[in-house]
Write a protein that holds these residues in place. Sequence first.
Motif, PDB file in Angstrom:
ATOM      1  N   GLU A  97      -5.175  -6.897  -2.073  1.00 27.98           N
ATOM      2  CA  GLU A  97      -4.776  -5.540  -2.469  1.00 27.98           C
ATOM      3  C   GLU A  97      -4.355  -5.480  -3.941  1.00 27.98           C
ATOM      4  O   GLU A  97      -3.648  -4.566  -4.351  1.00 27.98           O
ATOM      5  N   GLN A  98      -4.791  -6.457  -4.763  1.00 26.54           N
ATOM      6  CA  GLN A  98      -4.315  -6.503  -6.143  1.00 26.54           C
ATOM      7  C   GLN A  98      -4.798  -5.318  -6.977  1.00 26.54           C
ATOM      8  O   GLN A  98      -4.070  -4.815  -7.844  1.00 26.54           O
ATOM      9  N   GLU A  99      -6.004  -4.844  -6.724  1.00 27.48           N
ATOM     10  CA  GLU A  99      -6.533  -3.742  -7.529  1.00 27.48           C
ATOM     11  C   GLU A  99      -5.729  -2.469  -7.300  1.00 27.48           C
ATOM     12  O   GLU A  99      -5.336  -1.783  -8.254  1.00 27.48           O
ATOM     13  N   GLN A 100      -5.447  -2.151  -6.023  1.00 24.74           N
ATOM     14  CA  GLN A 100      -4.675  -0.941  -5.747  1.00 24.74           C
ATOM     15  C   GLN A 100      -3.236  -1.094  -6.216  1.00 24.74           C
ATOM     16  O   GLN A 100      -2.625  -0.145  -6.727  1.00 24.74           O
ATOM     17  N   TRP A 101      -2.667  -2.298  -6.066  1.00 24.48           N
ATOM     18  CA  TRP A 101      -1.291  -2.524  -6.517  1.00 24.48           C
ATOM     19  C   TRP A 101      -1.166  -2.352  -8.034  1.00 24.48           C
ATOM     20  O   TRP A 101      -0.284  -1.659  -8.523  1.00 24.48           O
TER      21      TRP A 101
ATOM     22  N   LYS B 118       5.085   3.487  -3.915  1.00 23.23           N
ATOM     23  CA  LYS B 118       4.693   4.356  -5.019  1.00 23.23           C
ATOM     24  C   LYS B 118       5.357   3.833  -6.294  1.00 23.23           C
ATOM     25  O   LYS B 118       6.587   3.708  -6.370  1.00 23.23           O
TER      26      LYS B 118
ATOM     27  N   ALA C 184      -3.306  -0.803  -9.993  1.00 28.44           N
ATOM     28  CA  ALA C 184      -3.726   0.540 -10.396  1.00 28.44           C
ATOM     29  C   ALA C 184      -2.575   1.528 -10.285  1.00 28.44           C
ATOM     30  O   ALA C 184      -2.462   2.466 -11.092  1.00 28.44           O
ATOM     31  N   GLY C 185      -1.722   1.342  -9.291  1.00 31.06           N
ATOM     32  CA  GLY C 185      -0.586   2.248  -9.123  1.00 31.06           C
ATOM     33  C   GLY C 185       0.341   2.219 -10.327  1.00 31.06           C
ATOM     34  O   GLY C 185       0.843   3.261 -10.776  1.00 31.06           O
TER      35      GLY C 185
ATOM     36  N   LEU D 275       0.821  -1.206   0.000  1.00 33.24           N
ATOM     37  CA  LEU D 275       0.000   0.000   0.000  1.00 33.24           C
ATOM     38  C   LEU D 275       0.858   1.260   0.000  1.00 33.24           C
ATOM     39  O   LEU D 275       0.447   2.300  -0.539  1.00 33.24           O
TER      40      LEU D 275
ATOM     41  N   SER E 266      -5.931  -6.994 -14.757  1.00 36.68           N
ATOM     42  CA  SER E 266      -6.818  -6.939 -13.593  1.00 36.68           C
ATOM     43  C   SER E 266      -8.116  -7.683 -13.869  1.00 36.68           C
ATOM     44  O   SER E 266      -8.650  -8.377 -12.992  1.00 36.68           O
TER      45      SER E 266
END
Length: 535
Positions: A480-484, A455, A486-487, A452, A514
Amino acid sequence: MKIFLLAGLLLVLGAAPAQAQGEPQLPSLPNSAEISLKVERDGALSVVEAVSVPSEGTMTRRIPLRTAAPRDRDRIIGVRDVVIEGAGSSELTDDAFTVKLKGGTSIVRYTVDGAVSESDGLTRVAWQLAGGWDSRLELVRASFAAPAIPNAVTCYAGPEGSRAHCGTAQIAHSGLTRFSQQGLAAGQRMEISVELPGGTVPANARLEPSKTFAGAFVLTAPVGWAWGGFALALVGAAVALVLLRRRDRWPGGALPVRLLTGKDDKAAFASPDGVLPGQVGTVLTGRADAVDLAATVIDLAVRNYLWVSEEPGELTAWRLVRRNPPDEQLTAFERAVFDALLPDERESVLLTEIRSARIGIETVRDALEDSVVDRRWHSRLPGKLTRVGLRICFYGLFLTVLLALTVGYAQLGLIVIAAGAVLAVAARWLPVRTGAGVTLHRRLLGVRDALLETKAAAVPKLEREVLLSRALPYALALGEQEQWAAGFAALKGPPKIYWYGKETAEEVEFARVSDFTAALVGTFAATRQGRRLEA
């Protein structure tokens, strides 16, 4: 004449001290007995019996040394220091004291242990003056002496258990107690009980469980100590179980983990303790689900065992293609997943075919659990202890029956049964996660926090592709795959996915990865719900 009177006076004066010292008078009638009892300072009961047996006749008395007492107990009497003056003999066994006398007057001396008891602040002395004779007794007289004057006396005569009082039972002013009874038939008894002030002499009454099935379950001192030890062990085990469950349920906060662990912050991603993505769910929550299975498939693709491609058509269809055969680098769990997807050297499979084949976590659950146990993050101890507890219950049941039918102390078997039952039940509450598993739990939470906090723009461009793919299975397993993803997708030039592509040369959109992970999870579990983690 004066000489004879003087001699007679001396005889009388000489006899008086002898009788005062506990010597009984000689019986004046055939088939009669004169008895002297004296309670010694140590609690022993000294007995002297003068018995008159008809000439040419015999008399036999059998004194049982083990008699029934209340509450399934037996009163145990000890007889020692037996001396017979006259024509007779004696036999002493564990169960009885037998005296056989021939014609004439005989004196039997012996010492009794176990006649003195203490209750209600009083010392009680109980003994059968007569009983067990095979002949009728015309007269029985007895004297009783003790270090203190008795408070009360009781004397019963007649058949065993009767409450008929003796002819005489009285306390003299000197403290000497006298008893008498006439006409006791063969087998009848004359039984006395004398109450003395408490603490006059030490109690030596001995009670043992009766040799019956009920007596085998009587609570004795050894059994009481055993129950006490069991209770202490139970308390200790309960405290240990609470501490273990507390450690398992609240392991503590996340331990810091760095994702970029290589030299000069190159993306040499390494999972903590070498945990695999498919093992994450089992370590964190104690169970695995479709997310962990999907994370394993992604990890196999990242490591070049599988290739993911899209089938052309209006609706997106994904295919898993064999890229490299499974080798020694794969664990038994990973190989089980690979063989479930592509059995019998099959080259590829569609996600829709996986759904039809009902390939789920149950297919590889045993191999997954074995892998976690082999790494000592989980233990099979709870299951083993449950089986051990049940076996102990069975052994305890056998021991209970064996003790009840032999030496007694059957409650020891009940303690074994209770110990086995407690072990079998407590094992169900025993956490399967070990100390190493608890530490790994905290490190995985640290991985989640690092994912998380990372960056994508801060990752060196040349390392983004490797870090994205290597961490993606763990991000999926941690929810947390979506946030990872998406970054990295938000970067001006997103990294390529080297294990994913189309059959055509068309460039793959990053968002398709995704979509594939979501479809993969849905294929295994018909749900897109991830796992919610607790810190």
